[in-house]
Design a protein around this motif. Structure first.
Motif, PDB file in Angstrom:
ATOM      1  N   ILE A  51       0.846  -1.184   0.000  1.00  0.00           N
ATOM      2  CA  ILE A  51       0.000   0.000   0.000  1.00  0.00           C
ATOM      3  C   ILE A  51       0.883   1.235   0.000  1.00  0.00           C
ATOM      4  N   ASP A  52       0.571   2.148  -0.881  1.00  0.00           N
ATOM      5  CA  ASP A  52       1.367   3.364  -1.016  1.00  0.00           C
ATOM      6  C   ASP A  52       0.856   4.422  -0.038  1.00  0.00           C
ATOM      7  N   ASN A  53       1.578   5.513   0.026  1.00  0.00           N
ATOM      8  CA  ASN A  53       1.254   6.542   0.996  1.00  0.00           C
ATOM      9  C   ASN A  53      -0.154   7.108   0.789  1.00  0.00           C
ATOM     10  N   CYS A 102       5.869   3.823  -2.939  1.00  0.00           N
ATOM     11  CA  CYS A 102       6.034   2.535  -3.609  1.00  0.00           C
ATOM     12  C   CYS A 102       6.159   2.731  -5.130  1.00  0.00           C
ATOM     13  N   ARG A 103       5.288   3.595  -5.667  1.00  0.00           N
ATOM     14  CA  ARG A 103       5.154   3.688  -7.119  1.00  0.00           C
ATOM     15  C   ARG A 103       6.180   4.613  -7.733  1.00  0.00           C
ATOM     16  N   TRP A 109       2.934   0.901 -10.708  1.00  0.00           N
ATOM     17  CA  TRP A 109       3.390   0.040  -9.623  1.00  0.00           C
ATOM     18  C   TRP A 109       4.505  -0.871 -10.131  1.00  0.00           C
ATOM     19  N   PRO A 110       5.581  -0.990  -9.359  1.00  0.00           N
ATOM     20  CA  PRO A 110       6.542  -2.052  -9.667  1.00  0.00           C
ATOM     21  C   PRO A 110       5.943  -3.390  -9.241  1.00  0.00           C
ATOM     22  N   THR A 111       6.554  -4.478  -9.697  1.00  0.00           N
ATOM     23  CA  THR A 111       6.093  -5.772  -9.206  1.00  0.00           C
ATOM     24  C   THR A 111       6.419  -5.876  -7.716  1.00  0.00           C
TER      25      THR A 111
END
Length: 130
Positions: A51-53, A102-103, A109-111
């Motif tokens: 989960i990203d920010n 994360c992205r 999105w990376p794997t």
């Protein structure tokens, strides 16, 4: 420094549910990429969900539609709701975090395999019996 402590693991029968929690403490950075990883005996560690920010999420194909990752920023806690559990979900589950996002900057999105978090919890065991 970031400290992560998981809880909520246990033993359930196939089809059951568990909710994992991960309490984060330490220096309050403004942005985190957080995720759940798991490792079964004799297998390599694999990413389960991240989960990203901003709340954007990414899941492994094997858990899509069954697991939900979420976070409560006020409580500095990460969750993993696991439904319809299968014996193949049996593993040690780890919470992990990295400072930043994360992205990529284009939003892609990376794997999950490409994520390399710096901070890790001690793990919580999930065992699913058939």
């Amino acid at each position: 420094q970031v400290h992560l402590v998981e809880s909520g693991g246990g033993s359930v029968q196939a089809g059951g549910s568990l909710r994992l929690s991960c309490a984060r403490s330490g220096y309050p950075y403004s942005s985190y990429c957080m995720g759940w990883f798991r490792q079964a005996p004799g297998k390599e560690r694999e990413g389960v969900a991240a989960i990203d920010n901003d709340g954007s999420t990414n899941y492994a194909d094997s858990v899509k539609g069954r697991f939900t990752i979420s976070k409560d920023n006020a409580k500095n806690t990460l969750y993993l709701q696991m439904n319809s559990l299968k014996p193949e979900d049996t593993a040690m589950y780890y919470c992990a975090a990295d400072i930043g996002r994360c992205r990529a900057y284009d939003g892609s999105w990376p794997t999950l395999a490409a994520l390399t978090p710096y901070y890790w919890g001690q793990g919580t065991q999930v065992t699913v019996s058939s």
